[in-house]
Design a protein around this motif. Structure first.
Motif, short mmCIF file in Angstrom:
data_model
loop_
_atom_site.label_atom_id
_atom_site.label_comp_id
_atom_site.label_asym_id
_atom_site.label_seq_id
_atom_site.Cartn_x
_atom_site.Cartn_y
_atom_site.Cartn_z
N TYR A 20 8.62 0.82 48.78
CA TYR A 20 9.42 1.59 47.82
C TYR A 20 10.74 0.85 47.63
N LEU A 21 11.02 0.45 46.39
CA LEU A 21 12.27 -0.25 46.08
C LEU A 21 13.16 0.69 45.29
N GLU A 22 14.27 1.08 45.91
CA GLU A 22 15.16 2.09 45.32
C GLU A 22 16.52 1.48 44.99
N PRO A 23 16.85 1.35 43.70
CA PRO A 23 18.20 0.89 43.33
C PRO A 23 19.23 1.96 43.66
N ARG A 24 20.44 1.52 44.01
CA ARG A 24 21.48 2.47 44.40
C ARG A 24 21.96 3.32 43.21
N ASN A 25 22.15 2.67 42.06
CA ASN A 25 22.78 3.35 40.93
C ASN A 25 21.78 3.62 39.80
N SER A 26 20.61 4.06 40.16
CA SER A 26 19.58 4.35 39.16
C SER A 26 18.62 5.38 39.73
N ASP A 27 17.98 6.11 38.82
CA ASP A 27 16.96 7.07 39.27
C ASP A 27 15.57 6.46 39.21
N GLU A 28 15.49 5.13 39.01
CA GLU A 28 14.20 4.45 39.01
C GLU A 28 13.73 4.21 40.44
N LEU A 29 12.43 4.15 40.59
CA LEU A 29 11.83 3.85 41.90
C LEU A 29 10.61 2.96 41.66
#
Length: 579
Positions: A20-29
């Motif tokens: 799971y790759l989670e950007p800090r400033n985004s709601d994308e996953l």
């Protein structure tokens, strides 16, 4: 952050089945299924299992497939280089390969050993200084190219609009080029970047050097020479000098690249194997050379080909062939300028380089430079380029490029009223030292990437004169080059080919060596030991001891002779199968 910028700070959550790759400033996953490699982009709504392990990272370089399966390549550490047009430029410090497979039990011992070797190849590439990146600005294009571009260009992702000649991880980024997930792929540039805040005559400005190494015909010094049938040349590097001052932006671009003919200089344990033209149809030579010249003309305009190789001996044959090729092509917007660097500057007369710069002055004035003023108006464009080469396109080339850059910089600073008309940069002592050291650093890192060692002749670039200490340092670098080019560059070439997707993964990687490979070095080692013992240990010399000395000396000479005769068998050669 723009919707087209690359995600910069992320967290990687790992479970036995998924990444799971989670950007800090985004709601994308971004969710990657480890067994199937399927990639899905979802809205982050708490799908990450609580039991997953987490690690933070600052960029996704892509995926590489090795014997053990695919590996995720991520950036763990970065260093700030500086700012270009207000955009932050970073240098890659540490990267890591994260395996999709949970174990290597599916590999036998030999394949596991080879897989570890492939992993070390990728690590070798990622630790070769240096790789650079920017999350919201395209550092692969010169600022003139970025200015003269269609609006549609800016609607593309950073990976799409990057100059593919200079994206070193484009092979790794292939799985992340689909619509919707492009913001996760971070393109990297290989070469050199130095961004410096300077004060000249009380004026603060930013002075930048960017050298971009091409991915085409990339490789090591003796295994990649000349041209290929697509017109790509070895060690092609685009170097751009940028000045930013109170909203004004100036740029001057130069290029270097191997002599655009089919030739080789294969390592064979000789200190300097002669560069040799391939025995082939002259029309094939002309066709490939023409492709290269036409591509450079399309990208840069008029060309001045500055050829710095010797005009006698083995290099002299290359100079003659290059000259004849240019005369035969008779390309309208190309001027060929030969300059025998070693002959002209012999006996440390490096002041004679001014002869060449004077001969190029009119060309430089005519081709100009890019200058965009603070009000958005275009003051001038660069129409043409200096294409400089020596045999390696390293040491001599960098010296001349730094002198052309120096001349351009004085012109730009006078245009911006930073320097007075009667002033020169040599009177700006602190900046002059910075300029020389940055260009010497540029020489060193481009040389490390191609030859394995720092550049030669950098004492002149750093100080403006040749010194005996510099000659000694060059001697040490030359010996190190000899060792690496003959005994370790096969591995380095494989590392580059594997990283760029140019080599087919094979197993076993080991190559059976002939009987000479172990026998001759063993005999030589024993002969040297016995010769030294015969020379040192006798308290007094007799006829018998002198005969021993003569015998073992002859053995050293004979064995060394045969090692050089069969030198190709002892060289570390690339082992990957080329696509």
């Amino acid at each position: 952050m723009s919707s087209l910028d690359v995600h910069n700070d992320l967290s990687l959550y790992v479970t036995p089945e998924k990444f799971y790759l989670e950007p800090r400033n985004s709601d994308e996953l971004l969710i990657i299924d480890r067994p199937s490699e399927q990639i899905n982009l979802q809205k982050n709504s708490g799908q990450i299992p609580a039991a997953s392990s987490r690690r933070d990272f600052c960029g996704l370089l892509g995926t590489i497939h090795l014997l053990g399966g695919p590996y995720l390549v991520i950036v763990l550490q970065r260093d700030l280089v500086g700012y270009i047009a207000g955009h932050t430029v970073w240098r890659l410090v540490k990267a890591e390969l994260v395996p999709y497979s949970r174990s290597t039990l599916h590999l036998n011992a030999d394949r596991e050993r080879d897989n570890n070797l492939y992993v070390s190849m990728i690590e070798q590439m990622l630790t070769t200084p240096f790789h650079y990146f920017c999350y919201d600005y395209d550092i692969t294009h010169s600022i003139q190219r970025l200015h003269d571009i269609s609006p549609d260009f800016w609607q593309q992702s950073l990976c799409e609009r990057a100059d593919q000649r200079f994206v070193w991880n484009k092979h790794l980024l292939q799985p992340f080029k689909n619509e919707g997930i492009k913001r996760f792929g971070l393109p990297i540039l290989h070469g050199f970047i130095s961004i410096n805040q300077c004060v000249i005559n009380g004026h603060s400005l930013s002075w930048t050097i960017i050298s971009r190494r091409s991915v085409y015909r990339a490789g090591t010094r003796l295994f990649r020479r000349g041209i290929d049938r697509d017109g790509n040349v070895a060690n092609f590097v685009e170097s751009e000098q940028i000045v930013e001052f109170q909203g004004d932006r100036a740029s001057f671009v130069q290029i270097r690249g191997s002599i655009p003919l089919f030739w080789h200089q294969n390592p064979d344990l000789r200190y300097k194997p002669p560069p040799t033209l391939l025995d082939m149809d002259p029309q094939e030579q002309q066709a490939a050379c023409l492709k290269h010249i036409e591509e450079v003309a399309t990208l840069y305009g008029k060309q001045v080909l500055v050829n710095l190789i010797d005009q006698k001996g083995a290099e002299g044959n290359m100079e003659k062939a290059f000259r004849n090729a240019m005369n035969t092509l008779n390309y309208q917007s190309v001027r060929y300028e030969p300059f025998d660097f070693h002959a002209e500057c012999r006996k440390m007369r490096w002041d004679r380089l001014s002869i060449l710069i004077d001969r190029l002055a009119l060309d430089q004035d005519e081709m100009g430079y890019f200058l965009l003023l603070r009000d958005g108006s275009l003051s001038s464009l660069q129409d043409g380029v200096f294409r400089t080469n020596c045999i390696d396109c390293l040491d001599r080339t960098n010296v001349v490029q730094s002198m052309l850059a120096h001349r351009n910089l004085e012109t730009v600073l006078k245009k911006l009223n930073i320097l007075q008309p009667n002033q020169g940069l040599e009177h700006q002592y602190s900046f002059e030292m910075l300029f020389k050291n940055v260009w010497a650093d540029n020489a060193d890192y481009i040389s490390i990437q191609y030859s394995g060692t720092g550049a030669l002749k950098t004492d002149f670039t750093r100080t403006g004169k040749r010194s005996k200490a510099g000659l000694m340092r060059d001697g040490m670098n030359s010996l190190t080059r000899y060792y690496k080019n003959n005994l370790t560059d096969g591995f380095r070439q494989d590392s580059i080919d594997l990283f760029l997707g140019n080599g087919k993964i094979v197993s076993p990687l080991t190559v059976e060596k002939g009987w000479r490979y172990m026998t001759f070095p063993s005999v030589l080692l024993m002969a040297v030991a016995m010769f030294v013992a015969s020379a040192v240990f006798p308290s007094e010399y007799s006829t018998e001891s002198l005969l021993y000395l003569l015998f073992w000396g002859s053995m050293v000479f004979a064995t060394g002779h045969y090692i050089l005769k069969y030198g190709v068998e002892f060289v570390d050669k690339p082992r990957l199968v080329q696509f």
